[in-house]
Design a protein around this motif. Structure first.
Motif, mmCIF file in Angstrom:
data_model
loop_
_atom_site.group_PDB
_atom_site.id
_atom_site.type_symbol
_atom_site.label_atom_id
_atom_site.label_comp_id
_atom_site.label_asym_id
_atom_site.label_seq_id
_atom_site.Cartn_x
_atom_site.Cartn_y
_atom_site.Cartn_z
ATOM 1 N N MET A 196 29.370 46.519 -1.213
ATOM 2 C CA MET A 196 29.451 47.870 -1.870
ATOM 3 C C MET A 196 30.787 48.811 -0.900
ATOM 4 N N LYS A 197 30.707 48.426 0.225
ATOM 5 C CA LYS A 197 31.640 49.221 0.958
ATOM 6 C C LYS A 197 33.187 48.502 0.493
ATOM 7 N N ALA A 198 33.175 47.388 0.164
ATOM 8 C CA ALA A 198 34.793 46.888 -0.123
ATOM 9 C C ALA A 198 34.945 47.514 -1.431
ATOM 10 N N GLU A 199 33.909 47.326 -2.446
ATOM 11 C CA GLU A 199 34.374 47.963 -3.639
ATOM 12 C C GLU A 199 34.849 49.189 -3.516
ATOM 13 N N ALA A 203 19.714 39.442 6.025
ATOM 14 C CA ALA A 203 21.099 39.234 5.634
ATOM 15 C C ALA A 203 21.614 39.557 4.481
ATOM 16 N N ASP A 204 20.827 39.319 3.443
ATOM 17 C CA ASP A 204 21.265 39.798 1.966
ATOM 18 C C ASP A 204 21.275 41.202 1.912
ATOM 19 N N VAL A 205 20.565 41.948 2.589
ATOM 20 C CA VAL A 205 20.669 43.530 2.471
ATOM 21 C C VAL A 205 22.246 43.854 3.118
ATOM 22 N N GLU A 206 22.419 42.909 4.498
ATOM 23 C CA GLU A 206 23.801 43.211 4.935
ATOM 24 C C GLU A 206 25.078 42.918 4.043
ATOM 25 N N LEU A 207 24.652 41.828 3.425
ATOM 26 C CA LEU A 207 25.845 41.293 2.452
ATOM 27 C C LEU A 207 25.967 42.207 1.234
ATOM 28 N N ALA A 258 38.038 40.980 1.235
ATOM 29 C CA ALA A 258 37.007 41.268 2.492
ATOM 30 C C ALA A 258 35.457 40.981 1.961
ATOM 31 N N PRO A 259 35.272 41.044 0.714
ATOM 32 C CA PRO A 259 33.979 40.836 0.125
ATOM 33 C C PRO A 259 33.715 39.363 0.211
#
Length: 263
Positions: free
Chosen positions: A228-231, A219-223, A238-239
């Motif tokens: 990183m995608k939102a930035e 889960a931490d990896v997915e978060l 979204a983040p």
């Protein structure tokens, strides 16, 4: 005391006989016997040579006496031809004395010749026996040497077999101990994995804890990936929403773990 002394004497003779039997080498005994036979044969040959020498000496004497007798006979004829009957008679008298000596020497010569023939025949027979004994001796020695070598090889092989048996037992014991240690190590691993044994180092974990940590790590990896995608997209809401959802999911997992611990 007499009985004791007899018994001691018998024991001593038995011990001495056993010691001599161990010390005796048949090959040496055969060589010694052969040497004695050669010495006897040499004595017989020497006797034959002595008799032959005496016979030869008598033959020389006989030849000299015969020559002297013939000379006296010739002198008697010459004296008788010259009319000296007295000289002829003297010459014939001397010749008669020489003939007696010749007769005696001829008897001795025949005796010596007979002895020489007997000794020669005995020497030949003895030589044949010595030759046969030498052949038999060498055969017995070769057979004894071969049997001795075979016995030593058998004894050495028997010793090697005993040592190999000991090595085999050592290998079996090592394999048994290795299998025992492997079984013990496997049992300890199973007990520690099931929680039946406490790990004093605190490094061992049960299956449930390991699975929860794996899920939480995922889960931490997915978060982190969503942030990183939102930035990169340039959005900030979204983040936060993703972070809030992730936090809620973590809280639900923590509550589930708490309930599991209570049970």
């Amino acid at each position: 005391m007499s009985g004791v002394m007899k018994r001691m004497g018998m024991i001593f003779r038995a011990k001495a006989n056993k010691a001599l039997d161990r010390a005796e080498d048949p090959r040496e005994t055969l060589d010694y016997s052969y040497q004695k036979q050669l010495e006897l044969l040499q004595k017989v040959r020497r006797g034959v040579a002595d008799v032959a020498t005496s016979r030869k000496r008598l033959e020389l004497q006989l030849n000299q006496l015969r020559s002297k007798s013939a000379q006296l006979e010739d002198q008697g004829r010459k004296a008788l031809a010259l009319g000296r009957e007295d000289l002829a008679r003297e010459a014939l008298s001397r010749r008669a004395a020489l003939q007696q000596q010749v007769s005696d020497l001829e008897v001795q010569h025949q005796t010596l010749q007979g002895e020489e023939e007997k000794l020669t025949l005995a020497s030949q027979r003895l030589q044949a026996k010595v030759d046969a004994f030498r052949t038999k001796k060498e055969t017995i020695k070769a057979t004894y040497t071969a049997a001795q070598a075979q016995t030593r090889i058998g004894e050495a092989f028997s010793g090697i077999s005993e040592e190999m048996g000991d090595v085999g037992l050592a290998i079996q014991r090592a394999e048994d101990k290795t299998a025992q240690m492997q079984a013990r190590a496997g049992a300890l691993d199973e007990l520690m994995a099931s929680g039946a044994l406490d790990d004093p180092t605190g490094m061992a974990k049960d299956d449930i804890t390991a699975e929860l940590e794996r899920i939480s790590g995922g889960a931490d990896v997915e978060l982190e990936l969503q942030r990183m995608k939102a930035e990169l997209a340039g959005g900030g809401s979204a983040p936060q929403a993703i972070e809030g959802g992730a936090q809620g999911e973590n809280q639900q997992q923590a509550q589930g773990q708490h309930r599991f611990d209570k049970q």
